[in-house]
Structure formats: structure tokens, C-alpha cells
Design a protein around this motif. Structure first.
Motif, PDB file in Angstrom:
ATOM      1  N   ALA A 147       0.827  -1.208   0.000  1.00  0.00           N
ATOM      2  CA  ALA A 147       0.000   0.000   0.000  1.00  0.00           C
ATOM      3  C   ALA A 147       0.860   1.257   0.000  1.00  0.00           C
ATOM      4  O   ALA A 147       0.527   2.255  -0.644  1.00  0.00           O
ATOM      5  CB  ALA A 147      -0.931  -0.002   1.212  1.00  0.00           C
ATOM      6  N   ALA A 148       1.974   1.208   0.706  1.00  0.00           N
ATOM      7  CA  ALA A 148       2.846   2.378   0.818  1.00  0.00           C
ATOM      8  C   ALA A 148       3.599   2.653  -0.478  1.00  0.00           C
ATOM      9  O   ALA A 148       3.679   3.808  -0.930  1.00  0.00           O
ATOM     10  CB  ALA A 148       3.846   2.169   1.953  1.00  0.00           C
ATOM     11  N   ALA A 149       4.145   1.604  -1.072  1.00  0.00           N
ATOM     12  CA  ALA A 149       4.972   1.781  -2.272  1.00  0.00           C
ATOM     13  C   ALA A 149       4.145   1.915  -3.550  1.00  0.00           C
ATOM     14  O   ALA A 149       4.420   2.781  -4.385  1.00  0.00           O
ATOM     15  CB  ALA A 149       5.937   0.604  -2.400  1.00  0.00           C
ATOM     16  N   ASN A 150       3.140   1.052  -3.705  1.00  0.00           N
ATOM     17  CA  ASN A 150       2.363   1.055  -4.950  1.00  0.00           C
ATOM     18  C   ASN A 150       1.307   2.147  -4.996  1.00  0.00           C
ATOM     19  O   ASN A 150       1.060   2.734  -6.056  1.00  0.00           O
ATOM     20  CB  ASN A 150       1.672  -0.299  -5.138  1.00  0.00           C
ATOM     21  CG  ASN A 150       2.659  -1.419  -5.406  1.00  0.00           C
ATOM     22  OD1 ASN A 150       3.847  -1.180  -5.544  1.00  0.00           O
ATOM     23  ND2 ASN A 150       2.175  -2.646  -5.456  1.00  0.00           N
ATOM     24  N   TYR A 151       0.675   2.402  -3.840  1.00  0.00           N
ATOM     25  CA  TYR A 151      -0.465   3.323  -3.833  1.00  0.00           C
ATOM     26  C   TYR A 151      -0.224   4.583  -3.007  1.00  0.00           C
ATOM     27  O   TYR A 151      -1.118   5.403  -2.850  1.00  0.00           O
ATOM     28  CB  TYR A 151      -1.710   2.593  -3.320  1.00  0.00           C
ATOM     29  CG  TYR A 151      -2.069   1.378  -4.159  1.00  0.00           C
ATOM     30  CD1 TYR A 151      -2.514   1.526  -5.466  1.00  0.00           C
ATOM     31  CD2 TYR A 151      -1.923   0.087  -3.651  1.00  0.00           C
ATOM     32  CE1 TYR A 151      -2.827   0.423  -6.244  1.00  0.00           C
ATOM     33  CE2 TYR A 151      -2.235  -1.025  -4.418  1.00  0.00           C
ATOM     34  CZ  TYR A 151      -2.678  -0.851  -5.719  1.00  0.00           C
ATOM     35  OH  TYR A 151      -2.979  -1.957  -6.489  1.00  0.00           O
ATOM     36  N   GLY A 161       7.211   3.284   8.467  1.00  0.00           N
ATOM     37  CA  GLY A 161       8.155   4.089   9.233  1.00  0.00           C
ATOM     38  C   GLY A 161       8.351   3.536  10.635  1.00  0.00           C
ATOM     39  O   GLY A 161       9.480   3.424  11.129  1.00  0.00           O
ATOM     40  N   LYS A 162       7.243   3.178  11.286  1.00  0.00           N
ATOM     41  CA  LYS A 162       7.332   2.628  12.645  1.00  0.00           C
ATOM     42  C   LYS A 162       8.046   1.284  12.650  1.00  0.00           C
ATOM     43  O   LYS A 162       8.808   0.976  13.578  1.00  0.00           O
ATOM     44  CB  LYS A 162       5.933   2.491  13.245  1.00  0.00           C
ATOM     45  CG  LYS A 162       5.267   3.814  13.566  1.00  0.00           C
ATOM     46  CD  LYS A 162       4.041   3.624  14.439  1.00  0.00           C
ATOM     47  CE  LYS A 162       2.959   2.823  13.746  1.00  0.00           C
ATOM     48  NZ  LYS A 162       1.764   2.645  14.606  1.00  0.00           N
ATOM     49  N   GLY A 179      12.830   7.383   8.701  1.00  0.00           N
ATOM     50  CA  GLY A 179      12.635   8.802   8.414  1.00  0.00           C
ATOM     51  C   GLY A 179      12.079   9.029   7.016  1.00  0.00           C
ATOM     52  O   GLY A 179      11.237   9.910   6.813  1.00  0.00           O
ATOM     53  N   ARG A 180      12.532   8.206   6.059  1.00  0.00           N
ATOM     54  CA  ARG A 180      12.049   8.350   4.674  1.00  0.00           C
ATOM     55  C   ARG A 180      10.551   8.102   4.587  1.00  0.00           C
ATOM     56  O   ARG A 180       9.805   8.890   3.981  1.00  0.00           O
ATOM     57  CB  ARG A 180      12.797   7.373   3.773  1.00  0.00           C
ATOM     58  CG  ARG A 180      12.258   7.279   2.351  1.00  0.00           C
ATOM     59  CD  ARG A 180      13.107   6.342   1.495  1.00  0.00           C
ATOM     60  NE  ARG A 180      12.503   6.119   0.197  1.00  0.00           N
ATOM     61  CZ  ARG A 180      11.689   5.112  -0.102  1.00  0.00           C
ATOM     62  NH1 ARG A 180      11.381   4.221   0.837  1.00  0.00           N
ATOM     63  NH2 ARG A 180      11.180   4.980  -1.305  1.00  0.00           N
ATOM     64  N   TRP A 181      10.087   7.002   5.201  1.00  0.00           N
ATOM     65  CA  TRP A 181       8.661   6.678   5.131  1.00  0.00           C
ATOM     66  C   TRP A 181       7.824   7.662   5.945  1.00  0.00           C
ATOM     67  O   TRP A 181       6.729   8.068   5.517  1.00  0.00           O
ATOM     68  CB  TRP A 181       8.417   5.250   5.607  1.00  0.00           C
ATOM     69  CG  TRP A 181       8.864   4.211   4.634  1.00  0.00           C
ATOM     70  CD1 TRP A 181       9.895   3.323   4.775  1.00  0.00           C
ATOM     71  CD2 TRP A 181       8.306   3.959   3.337  1.00  0.00           C
ATOM     72  NE1 TRP A 181      10.025   2.532   3.657  1.00  0.00           N
ATOM     73  CE2 TRP A 181       9.057   2.906   2.751  1.00  0.00           C
ATOM     74  CE3 TRP A 181       7.260   4.520   2.604  1.00  0.00           C
ATOM     75  CZ2 TRP A 181       8.773   2.397   1.484  1.00  0.00           C
ATOM     76  CZ3 TRP A 181       6.989   4.010   1.337  1.00  0.00           C
ATOM     77  CH2 TRP A 181       7.736   2.973   0.791  1.00  0.00           C
ATOM     78  N   GLN A 194       3.812  12.986  11.404  1.00  0.00           N
ATOM     79  CA  GLN A 194       4.413  14.273  11.708  1.00  0.00           C
ATOM     80  C   GLN A 194       4.968  14.296  13.126  1.00  0.00           C
ATOM     81  O   GLN A 194       6.079  14.783  13.370  1.00  0.00           O
ATOM     82  CB  GLN A 194       3.372  15.386  11.535  1.00  0.00           C
ATOM     83  CG  GLN A 194       2.975  15.633  10.087  1.00  0.00           C
ATOM     84  CD  GLN A 194       1.846  16.639   9.949  1.00  0.00           C
ATOM     85  OE1 GLN A 194       1.071  16.863  10.884  1.00  0.00           O
ATOM     86  NE2 GLN A 194       1.722  17.233   8.772  1.00  0.00           N
ATOM     87  N   ALA A 195       4.206  13.754  14.070  1.00  0.00           N
ATOM     88  CA  ALA A 195       4.655  13.741  15.460  1.00  0.00           C
ATOM     89  C   ALA A 195       5.873  12.855  15.647  1.00  0.00           C
ATOM     90  O   ALA A 195       6.852  13.238  16.310  1.00  0.00           O
ATOM     91  CB  ALA A 195       3.514  13.264  16.365  1.00  0.00           C
ATOM     92  N   THR A 196       5.843  11.663  15.059  1.00  0.00           N
ATOM     93  CA  THR A 196       6.958  10.722  15.206  1.00  0.00           C
ATOM     94  C   THR A 196       8.220  11.254  14.547  1.00  0.00           C
ATOM     95  O   THR A 196       9.316  11.167  15.109  1.00  0.00           O
ATOM     96  CB  THR A 196       6.580   9.358  14.606  1.00  0.00           C
ATOM     97  OG1 THR A 196       5.360   8.897  15.193  1.00  0.00           O
ATOM     98  CG2 THR A 196       7.668   8.329  14.866  1.00  0.00           C
TER      99      THR A 196
END
Length: 262
Positions: A147-151, A161-162, A179-181, A194-196
Motif C-alpha cells: 500500500a505504501a509503495a504502490n499506492y 516508518g514505525k 525517516g524516509r517513510w 508528523q509527530a513521530t
């Protein structure tokens, strides 16, 4: 997803009465050989007017005949106990049907698949008690990554990221990858990201920027997330210098007023 629902609403609500006698009978249900798209629209109209039992029947017919949006609506209804008894395993099965679809990024069905992948990842982080779905962080990571990479789903990017931050889900711990994600999700306005990310920046010595991001995140967070974000932000503010605190608050106020992302 809101845009997809709005599109459906325009079509469904304007022609609800016409669809009522063409595709649905109060006694026998969906009429045979009805158009799946028309039934999907009728289901949406029935749902909005409070007839959720009719909506469920219409969605099931439309889903069985290839309407991904109908399958997604059923999944969400079962996941939330909305018009039906809550059943996470039933929701999981519907979300799995969607995730199995070969949907290209940018297609009209992209949001359905993206949301389904995140839902499956969430279920697999803890498993569903009393069902064959057991906790499996590696499979959860695979759904989130897709979901993160494709969409480019911000919630999935936040979850990735976590995972990189903690070295979970079969990935090697990497602050750089985390940090990138988190940055990708934060740029889309995801308050948790944003908080993390703000806390990471603060811990790395970028005090003002970190405090600013956490403050913006707190202002935009949902009630569910406000508690942990507030705790993180207050802890950072407690050890920061007065000048840095004042500068961060001023910058955050400006960002919030402009409706921009840090």
C-alpha cells in the motif's frame, strides 16, 4: 475515498427512486439480471436513507458480480458493526478479496485496494482471536509495503516508518528508512507521522523543527491520537530552551494558519 463516495452519491441519490423498482423488490430482494452497478448505487442510496439491511443485500449482489466498491462497503460495515453484527473475520475475508484484485495505481479502484491492504495489515499485527487469522508481523509488513509503495497510502507509509524505527515485521532497524517513510506520510498531513518524525528530529538535535512538527501534529490529530502526541510533545518542550519553544510555537501557528504541512 471521500471522492469515490461522493461520485457514487451523485449518481445514486439522484436516481434512487428509479432504481428502487428496477433492481430491488421489498419482498424478494435484488431482481435477477440486474445491473451490478445499478444495484451498487441502489445499495448506497439505501444505506444513506437508513435501510442498511437492503444495502447489505444489494452490496452482496454487486460484490459477487465484480463491483469492488461494494465489496469494500461490506468489509467496512462488518469491521465497524455498521448495520450488521461486527465480525472482524468476515471483514478480513472481504478485504482479502479486494487485495487479490490486480488494480493498477491511478485506477478508479485504487483507494479501495489501498485501504483494504492497510486494514489487512492492521488485522495481521495482532491477529483475530478465535479465527484462523493469527498475528503475523511479516505478512502485515508485506501488506503495508504494498500500500505504501504502490499506492502511496500515508497510513501505510506511517506503519512502515514505525516498523523500520523498531526493526519489526522482518525489516532491519533503520532510522534512515524510518525517516524516509515518515517524511512521505507527514507531507500528506498524517498527524502520527508528523509527530513521530518531529520527535526523531528533536532527538537528533534539530530542536526547533522537531518541536514545530510535534506542535502542528497535536493541533491536527484526531482525539484518539492526541493523548500520545501530547505526551511526546510536552516531554520535548520540558527539556527545550525558552527561545526554541517560543520560535517553534510561532512557526507552528503560522503553518496551521496557512493550512500547510511542515
Amino acid at each position: 475515498m471521500a471522492a469515490l463516495v461522493a461520485i457514487v452519491c451523485v449518481g445514486a441519490c439522484s436516481r434512487a427512486l428509479a432504481f428502487d423498482d428496477k433492481v430491488f423488490d421489498d419482498k424478494t430482494g435484488v431482481k435477477p439480471q440486474s445491473s451490478p452497478w445499478a444495484v451498487f448505487q441502489f445499495g448506497f442510496s439505501a444505506y444513506k436513507s437508513g435501510h442498511k439491511d437492503q444495502a447489505v443485500e444489494a452490496y452482496k449482489y454487486a460484490a459477487e458480480n465484480g463491483q469492488i466498491g461494494a465489496t469494500w462497503k461490506l468489509a467496512r460495515m462488518y469491521a465497524e458493526g455498521d448495520g450488521v453484527a461486527r465480525d472482524d473475520y468476515e471483514a478480513y475475508k472481504f478485504f482479502s478479496e479486494i487485495a487479490d484484485q490486480d488494480v493498477e495505481p491511478g485506477s478508479p479502484e485504487e483507494s479501495y485496494v489501498s485501504d483494504a491492504l492497510v486494514a489487512l495489515g492492521d488485522y495481521l499485527k495482532t491477529g483475530i482471536p478465535g479465527t484462523p487469522v493469527v498475528a503475523d508481523e511479516v505478512r502485515a509488513q508485506e501488506y503495508f509495503m504494498r500500500a505504501a509503495a504502490n499506492y502511496r497510502n500515508p497510513t501505510a507509509q506511517y506503519e512502515m516508518g514505525k516498523m523500520f524505527l523498531k526493526g519489526e515485521g522482518g525489516v532491519k532497524k533503520s532510522i534512515k528508512q524510518a525517516g524516509r517513510w515518515l517524511q512521505l506520510a507527514a507531507e500528506k498531513g498524517h498527524a502520527g507521522a508528523q509527530a513521530t518524525l518531529g520527535n526523531l528530529l528533536f532527538q537528533s538535535g534539530k530542536v526547533v523543527r522537531g518541536l514545530t512538527m510535534m506542535t502542528v501534529a497535536l493541533a491536527r490529530a484526531t482525539p484518539v491520537d492526541q493523548s500520545w502526541i501530547r505526551g511526546m510533545q510536552e516531554e520535548a518542550f520540558a527539556v527545550a530552551g525558552e527561545a526554541d519553544r517560543r520560535t517553534a510555537i510561532s512557526l507552528a501557528d503560522d503553518i496551521i494558519a496557512k493550512g500547510a504541512n511542515e
